[in-house]
Design an enzyme around this catalytic site. Structure first.
Site, PDB file in Angstrom:
ATOM      1  N   SER A  13       5.402   2.606   0.264  1.00  0.00           N
ATOM      2  CA  SER A  13       3.984   2.251   0.254  1.00  0.00           C
ATOM      3  C   SER A  13       3.230   3.136  -0.736  1.00  0.00           C
ATOM      4  O   SER A  13       3.706   4.198  -1.135  1.00  0.00           O
ATOM      5  CB  SER A  13       3.396   2.399   1.657  1.00  0.00           C
ATOM      6  OG  SER A  13       3.526   3.733   2.098  1.00  0.00           O
ATOM      7  N   CYS A  14       2.058   2.653  -1.135  1.00  0.00           N
ATOM      8  CA  CYS A  14       1.218   3.416  -2.069  1.00  0.00           C
ATOM      9  C   CYS A  14       0.794   4.717  -1.400  1.00  0.00           C
ATOM     10  O   CYS A  14       0.576   4.730  -0.200  1.00  0.00           O
ATOM     11  CB  CYS A  14      -0.009   2.598  -2.454  1.00  0.00           C
ATOM     12  SG  CYS A  14       0.429   1.216  -3.535  1.00  0.00           S
ATOM     13  N   PRO A  15       0.752   5.809  -2.134  1.00  0.00           N
ATOM     14  CA  PRO A  15       0.787   5.955  -3.590  1.00  0.00           C
ATOM     15  C   PRO A  15       2.176   6.257  -4.152  1.00  0.00           C
ATOM     16  O   PRO A  15       2.303   6.601  -5.324  1.00  0.00           O
ATOM     17  CB  PRO A  15      -0.145   7.148  -3.824  1.00  0.00           C
ATOM     18  CG  PRO A  15       0.166   8.054  -2.672  1.00  0.00           C
ATOM     19  CD  PRO A  15       0.385   7.094  -1.499  1.00  0.00           C
ATOM     20  N   CYS A  40       4.811  -3.149  -2.923  1.00  0.00           N
ATOM     21  CA  CYS A  40       3.515  -2.668  -2.441  1.00  0.00           C
ATOM     22  C   CYS A  40       2.415  -3.371  -3.230  1.00  0.00           C
ATOM     23  O   CYS A  40       2.319  -3.183  -4.446  1.00  0.00           O
ATOM     24  CB  CYS A  40       3.419  -1.157  -2.615  1.00  0.00           C
ATOM     25  SG  CYS A  40       1.806  -0.492  -2.190  1.00  0.00           S
TER      26      CYS A  40
END
Length: 75
Positions: A13-15, A40
């Site tokens: 997932s981000c970041p 993502c």
């Protein structure tokens, strides 16, 4: 398009896609091509913005392939 390296970040997932992409690019030789695969949704905007702001070049527009996003970045 033939990449020198592929970074498969599906499930991250981000970041993290941005962080791992920039980390990989810094260890590459100028002119080498990195393919990044992520799923993502935020990375579709964040990865191109960050790599360009750090002096790297997208060799083609980001691609959306179903749930996946593909980026081709020149170190």
């Amino acid at each position: 398009m033939s990449a020198d390296f592929t970074l498969d970040l599906r499930g991250e997932s981000c970041p993290y896609p941005v962080i791992y992409t920039l980390d990989a690019l810094k260890d590459m030789q100028p002119g080498q091509l990195l393919q990044v695969i992520t799923d993502c949704p935020g990375s579709f905007r964040n990865v191109p913005e960050e790599v360009v702001s750090h002096g790297y070049r997208l060799t083609k527009d980001p691609e959306k392939n179903g749930q996946e996003y593909l980026f081709y970045i020149e170190a």
